[in-house]
Write a protein that holds these residues in place. Structure first.
Motif, PDB file in Angstrom:
ATOM      1  N   LEU A   3      32.790  32.813  38.614  1.00  0.00           N
ATOM      2  CA  LEU A   3      32.876  31.930  37.448  1.00  0.00           C
ATOM      3  C   LEU A   3      34.270  31.308  37.387  1.00  0.00           C
ATOM      4  CD1 LEU A   3      31.021  34.153  34.811  1.00  0.00           C
ATOM      5  CD2 LEU A   3      30.077  32.467  36.390  1.00  0.00           C
ATOM      6  N   ASP A   4      34.340  30.019  37.742  1.00  0.00           N
ATOM      7  CA  ASP A   4      35.620  29.315  37.751  1.00  0.00           C
ATOM      8  C   ASP A   4      36.070  28.906  36.359  1.00  0.00           C
ATOM      9  OD1 ASP A   4      36.067  28.508  40.814  1.00  0.00           O
ATOM     10  OD2 ASP A   4      33.969  28.211  40.351  1.00  0.00           O
ATOM     11  N   GLN A   5      35.128  28.657  35.446  1.00  0.00           N
ATOM     12  CA  GLN A   5      35.469  27.971  34.193  1.00  0.00           C
ATOM     13  C   GLN A   5      34.966  28.733  32.967  1.00  0.00           C
ATOM     14  OE1 GLN A   5      32.645  25.701  35.570  1.00  0.00           O
ATOM     15  NE2 GLN A   5      33.797  24.941  37.321  1.00  0.00           N
ATOM     16  N   ALA A   6      35.705  28.549  31.892  1.00  0.00           N
ATOM     17  CA  ALA A   6      35.250  28.958  30.559  1.00  0.00           C
ATOM     18  C   ALA A   6      35.731  27.885  29.591  1.00  0.00           C
ATOM     19  CB  ALA A   6      35.815  30.318  30.175  1.00  0.00           C
ATOM     20  N   MET A   7      34.943  27.589  28.571  1.00  0.00           N
ATOM     21  CA  MET A   7      35.337  26.507  27.667  1.00  0.00           C
ATOM     22  C   MET A   7      35.278  26.935  26.212  1.00  0.00           C
ATOM     23  SD  MET A   7      32.139  23.797  27.567  1.00  0.00           S
ATOM     24  CE  MET A   7      31.877  23.747  29.336  1.00  0.00           C
ATOM     25  N   LEU A   8      36.146  26.335  25.422  1.00  0.00           N
ATOM     26  CA  LEU A   8      36.146  26.477  23.973  1.00  0.00           C
ATOM     27  C   LEU A   8      36.177  25.067  23.397  1.00  0.00           C
ATOM     28  CD1 LEU A   8      36.448  28.103  21.317  1.00  0.00           C
ATOM     29  CD2 LEU A   8      38.925  28.034  21.679  1.00  0.00           C
ATOM     30  N   LEU A   9      35.152  24.720  22.633  1.00  0.00           N
ATOM     31  CA  LEU A   9      35.022  23.384  22.061  1.00  0.00           C
ATOM     32  C   LEU A   9      35.197  23.483  20.551  1.00  0.00           C
ATOM     33  CD1 LEU A   9      31.848  22.239  24.052  1.00  0.00           C
ATOM     34  CD2 LEU A   9      34.248  22.007  24.705  1.00  0.00           C
ATOM     35  N   ALA A  21      39.379  26.545  30.479  1.00  0.00           N
ATOM     36  CA  ALA A  21      40.102  27.536  31.277  1.00  0.00           C
ATOM     37  C   ALA A  21      39.552  27.543  32.693  1.00  0.00           C
ATOM     38  CB  ALA A  21      39.961  28.918  30.644  1.00  0.00           C
ATOM     39  N   ILE A  22      40.452  27.448  33.673  1.00  0.00           N
ATOM     40  CA  ILE A  22      40.074  27.458  35.089  1.00  0.00           C
ATOM     41  C   ILE A  22      40.733  28.674  35.747  1.00  0.00           C
ATOM     42  CG2 ILE A  22      39.959  26.124  37.209  1.00  0.00           C
ATOM     43  CD1 ILE A  22      38.662  24.740  34.816  1.00  0.00           C
ATOM     44  N   ALA A  23      39.988  29.386  36.553  1.00  0.00           N
ATOM     45  CA  ALA A  23      40.506  30.590  37.221  1.00  0.00           C
ATOM     46  C   ALA A  23      41.807  30.275  37.966  1.00  0.00           C
ATOM     47  CB  ALA A  23      39.463  31.136  38.191  1.00  0.00           C
ATOM     48  N   ASP A  24      42.806  31.121  37.773  1.00  0.00           N
ATOM     49  CA  ASP A  24      44.122  30.923  38.388  1.00  0.00           C
ATOM     50  C   ASP A  24      44.185  31.727  39.680  1.00  0.00           C
ATOM     51  OD1 ASP A  24      46.735  30.532  39.060  1.00  0.00           O
ATOM     52  OD2 ASP A  24      47.587  31.290  37.188  1.00  0.00           O
ATOM     53  N   VAL A  25      43.751  31.110  40.767  1.00  0.00           N
ATOM     54  CA  VAL A  25      43.701  31.798  42.057  1.00  0.00           C
ATOM     55  C   VAL A  25      45.092  32.213  42.517  1.00  0.00           C
ATOM     56  CG1 VAL A  25      43.116  31.528  44.500  1.00  0.00           C
ATOM     57  CG2 VAL A  25      41.545  30.686  42.749  1.00  0.00           C
ATOM     58  N   SER A  26      46.080  31.375  42.269  1.00  0.00           N
ATOM     59  CA  SER A  26      47.432  31.687  42.745  1.00  0.00           C
ATOM     60  C   SER A  26      48.015  32.918  42.080  1.00  0.00           C
ATOM     61  CB  SER A  26      48.361  30.485  42.517  1.00  0.00           C
ATOM     62  OG  SER A  26      47.994  29.419  43.369  1.00  0.00           O
ATOM     63  N   ALA A  27      47.481  33.312  40.905  1.00  0.00           N
ATOM     64  CA  ALA A  27      47.943  34.534  40.250  1.00  0.00           C
ATOM     65  C   ALA A  27      47.370  35.777  40.910  1.00  0.00           C
ATOM     66  CB  ALA A  27      47.556  34.510  38.769  1.00  0.00           C
ATOM     67  N   SER A  61      36.649  36.527  44.295  1.00  0.00           N
ATOM     68  CA  SER A  61      35.895  35.419  43.694  1.00  0.00           C
ATOM     69  C   SER A  61      34.860  35.886  42.680  1.00  0.00           C
ATOM     70  CB  SER A  61      35.211  34.596  44.792  1.00  0.00           C
ATOM     71  OG  SER A  61      34.293  35.385  45.512  1.00  0.00           O
ATOM     72  N   GLU A  62      34.367  37.117  42.814  1.00  0.00           N
ATOM     73  CA  GLU A  62      33.393  37.637  41.866  1.00  0.00           C
ATOM     74  C   GLU A  62      33.975  38.772  41.033  1.00  0.00           C
ATOM     75  OE1 GLU A  62      29.811  38.674  43.904  1.00  0.00           O
ATOM     76  OE2 GLU A  62      29.703  36.762  44.983  1.00  0.00           O
ATOM     77  N   GLY A  63      35.282  39.041  41.225  1.00  0.00           N
ATOM     78  CA  GLY A  63      35.911  40.141  40.520  1.00  0.00           C
ATOM     79  C   GLY A  63      37.233  39.755  39.898  1.00  0.00           C
ATOM     80  N   ALA A  64      38.315  40.008  40.620  1.00  0.00           N
ATOM     81  CA  ALA A  64      39.655  39.931  40.044  1.00  0.00           C
ATOM     82  C   ALA A  64      40.025  38.553  39.509  1.00  0.00           C
ATOM     83  CB  ALA A  64      40.683  40.379  41.080  1.00  0.00           C
ATOM     84  N   ALA A  65      39.478  37.473  40.092  1.00  0.00           N
ATOM     85  CA  ALA A  65      39.826  36.119  39.639  1.00  0.00           C
ATOM     86  C   ALA A  65      38.737  35.459  38.820  1.00  0.00           C
ATOM     87  CB  ALA A  65      40.161  35.236  40.836  1.00  0.00           C
ATOM     88  N   SER A  66      37.549  36.028  38.800  1.00  0.00           N
ATOM     89  CA  SER A  66      36.411  35.399  38.116  1.00  0.00           C
ATOM     90  C   SER A  66      36.530  35.565  36.602  1.00  0.00           C
ATOM     91  CB  SER A  66      35.108  36.028  38.602  1.00  0.00           C
ATOM     92  OG  SER A  66      33.992  35.448  37.966  1.00  0.00           O
ATOM     93  N   LEU A  67      36.211  34.501  35.860  1.00  0.00           N
ATOM     94  CA  LEU A  67      36.305  34.534  34.398  1.00  0.00           C
ATOM     95  C   LEU A  67      35.045  35.158  33.802  1.00  0.00           C
ATOM     96  CD1 LEU A  67      37.937  31.061  33.656  1.00  0.00           C
ATOM     97  CD2 LEU A  67      39.007  33.214  34.352  1.00  0.00           C
ATOM     98  N   LEU A  68      34.832  36.406  34.145  1.00  0.00           N
ATOM     99  CA  LEU A  68      33.652  37.146  33.692  1.00  0.00           C
ATOM    100  C   LEU A  68      33.770  37.487  32.208  1.00  0.00           C
ATOM    101  CD1 LEU A  68      33.555  39.534  36.764  1.00  0.00           C
ATOM    102  CD2 LEU A  68      31.872  37.743  36.280  1.00  0.00           C
ATOM    103  N   PRO A  69      32.638  37.667  31.539  1.00  0.00           N
ATOM    104  CA  PRO A  69      32.702  38.000  30.114  1.00  0.00           C
ATOM    105  C   PRO A  69      33.366  39.356  29.862  1.00  0.00           C
ATOM    106  CG  PRO A  69      30.500  37.247  30.735  1.00  0.00           C
ATOM    107  CD  PRO A  69      31.261  37.465  31.999  1.00  0.00           C
ATOM    108  N   ASP A  70      34.097  39.421  28.755  1.00  0.00           N
ATOM    109  CA  ASP A  70      34.630  40.669  28.193  1.00  0.00           C
ATOM    110  C   ASP A  70      35.693  41.347  29.041  1.00  0.00           C
ATOM    111  OD1 ASP A  70      32.895  40.429  25.977  1.00  0.00           O
ATOM    112  OD2 ASP A  70      31.260  41.284  27.149  1.00  0.00           O
ATOM    113  N   VAL A  71      36.356  40.575  29.909  1.00  0.00           N
ATOM    114  CA  VAL A  71      37.512  41.095  30.647  1.00  0.00           C
ATOM    115  C   VAL A  71      38.613  40.046  30.596  1.00  0.00           C
ATOM    116  CG1 VAL A  71      36.207  42.599  32.204  1.00  0.00           C
ATOM    117  CG2 VAL A  71      36.602  40.217  32.847  1.00  0.00           C
ATOM    118  N   GLU A  72      39.854  40.491  30.687  1.00  0.00           N
ATOM    119  CA  GLU A  72      40.976  39.567  30.672  1.00  0.00           C
ATOM    120  C   GLU A  72      41.273  39.094  32.083  1.00  0.00           C
ATOM    121  OE1 GLU A  72      44.246  41.417  28.668  1.00  0.00           O
ATOM    122  OE2 GLU A  72      43.321  41.168  26.687  1.00  0.00           O
ATOM    123  N   ARG A  73      41.500  37.778  32.211  1.00  0.00           N
ATOM    124  CA  ARG A  73      41.731  37.191  33.529  1.00  0.00           C
ATOM    125  C   ARG A  73      42.832  36.128  33.428  1.00  0.00           C
ATOM    126  NH1 ARG A  73      39.486  41.000  35.221  1.00  0.00           N
ATOM    127  NH2 ARG A  73      37.566  41.121  36.440  1.00  0.00           N
TER     128      ARG A  73
END
Length: 391
Positions: A3-9, A21-27, A61-73
């Motif tokens: 999940l690359d993106q999450a949005m708040l409208l 919000a876009i996943a920060d791969v460089s972090a 891509s599916e863990g440490a950098a992915s903007l999964l629900p209910d975890v901080e990324r």
């Protein structure tokens, strides 16, 4: 899960505020390490019906950098303000730690502000002269009931996919504006339709009996075509050739002439899929104030090679599925529509299953004609089909 993106409208006065919000791969992926080097050799994630050849290891891509629900990324968050018509009035980007709350599915979840903002942005896209060809793509999906274990389907888009795409395009146009201000960047480009190719398409429309209303521009006309109508579907195929080739352009100073993306009708950058597309990471890094100019300079060639490789894989998969679905049906008749003619024969589309193939016929049917054809050969080794006019 990637999940690359999450949005708040949000509403903001008479307008809106989009936080994207876009996943920060460089972090997560250090510069100069083995994972980054391997990502450069891949360029993008390649999708197959049963597996994915990922740009980064799934643990990232599916863990440490992915903007999964209910975890901080870690993420880079665009804040884009829009007026009451959906026009951008301000844009910025900053690093943040985000927590998404829901993972949504297309066609299942109604988000009122996404609907409202999406429709406003679509209206602005039409005003700009953006071009969207409503050509349904072939997809290969698992099907346990099929002899080969897979089936072919035509892509069916839901309205919320288009609304979501408009948020992504909004971020891409905001990034392009930021890079133009910086005087350096990497743009996603596509050449526009020239007068000669539009004239050819108008002639094809006359030949197919599809009215082209006086005063209708090319974008307005082609976006009105309905792929469910055979003659209009044939014209959509013809319209593909009118649009230019998509690519990437690195620039220093001012963006080069012709750097607009004709489909978007604006300066545009790939920036919203860094877990799946290499270029996006470095565009994000640049607009966030930590850019690598040498990386950006190398990316057009790397992404061209990766895109070509992915397209070959996708075409081979679809060709293989077509043959395996039909190899036991040699001798059967099928209803089809002629799409176009070239030196190798006539391109036809079979209605069921949704197969594109070639027909050898003399004389060749005209584009848009309905034809009855017989399958005379299906060769899994060469992934090829041969049809003849039904006798």
């Amino acid at each position: 899960m990637d999940l690359d993106q999450a949005m708040l409208l949000e509403r903001r006065g008479d307008g809106f505020r989009v936080r994207y919000a876009i996943a920060d791969v460089s972090a997560v992926v250090p510069a100069g390490g083995a994972i980054e080097r391997e990502a450069w050799s891949r360029g993008q994630t390649v999708y197959c019906p049963d597996v994915r050849v990922t740009l980064y290891p799934p643990q990232i891509s599916e863990g440490a950098a992915s903007l999964l629900p209910d975890v901080e990324r870690p993420a880079l968050v665009y804040t884009i303000d829009l007026d009451e018509r959906g026009r951008q009035t301000a844009a910025s980007i900053e690093p943040a730690v985000v927590r998404s709350h829901r993972k949504l599915a297309y066609g299942e979840d109604e988000i009122p502000l996404l609907h409202e903002i999406g429709e406003l942005r679509l209206a602005l896209a039409r005003e700009r002269g953006s071009v969207t060809l409503n050509a349904p793509a072939q997809t290969v999906v698992p099907d346990p009931g099929s002899a080969c274990g897979y089936a072919l389907e035509l892509e069916r888009r839901t309205p919320d996919e288009d609304w979501n795409a408009e948020i992504s395009l909004l971020a891409g146009m905001a990034a392009a504006g930021m890079m133009r201000t910086l005087g350096v960047g990497l743009l996603r480009t596509m050449g526009g339709a020239d007068r000669y190719r539009i004239t050819r398409l108008q002639a094809a429309a006359r030949g197919l009996g599809v009215p082209w209303p006086d005063g209708d521009s090319f974008p307005r006309f082609v976006t009105s075509l309905d792929p469910a109508v055979p003659r209009q579907a044939a014209l959509i195929e013809e319209a593909r050739d009118v649009m230019g080739h998509a690519g990437y352009a690195y620039f220093e100073g001012a963006p080069p002439a012709g750097a607009e993306h004709a489909g978007v009708a604006a300066l545009y950058a790939h920036t919203t899929a860094p877990l799946r597309r290499l270029a996006d990471r470095y565009v994000l890094d640049l607009v966030a104030g930590r850019g690598d100019r040498e990386a950006l300079r190398r990316l057009p060639d790397v992404m061209a090679s990766a895109g070509s490789r992915a397209a070959r894989v996708e075409r081979a998969i679809v060709d293989d599925a077509e043959v395996r679905l039909l190899e036991h049906r040699v001798g059967e008749r099928f209803d089809a529509v002629a799409l176009e003619n070239d030196r190798r024969g006539t391109v036809i589309r079979i209605a069921e299953p949704p197969v594109r193939a070639r027909l050898r016929a003399d004389p060749s049917p005209a584009a848009g004609d309905r034809v009855s054809v017989t399958l005379v050969r299906a060769d899994p080794a060469s992934r090829s089909l041969e049809f003849r006019p039904a006798g």
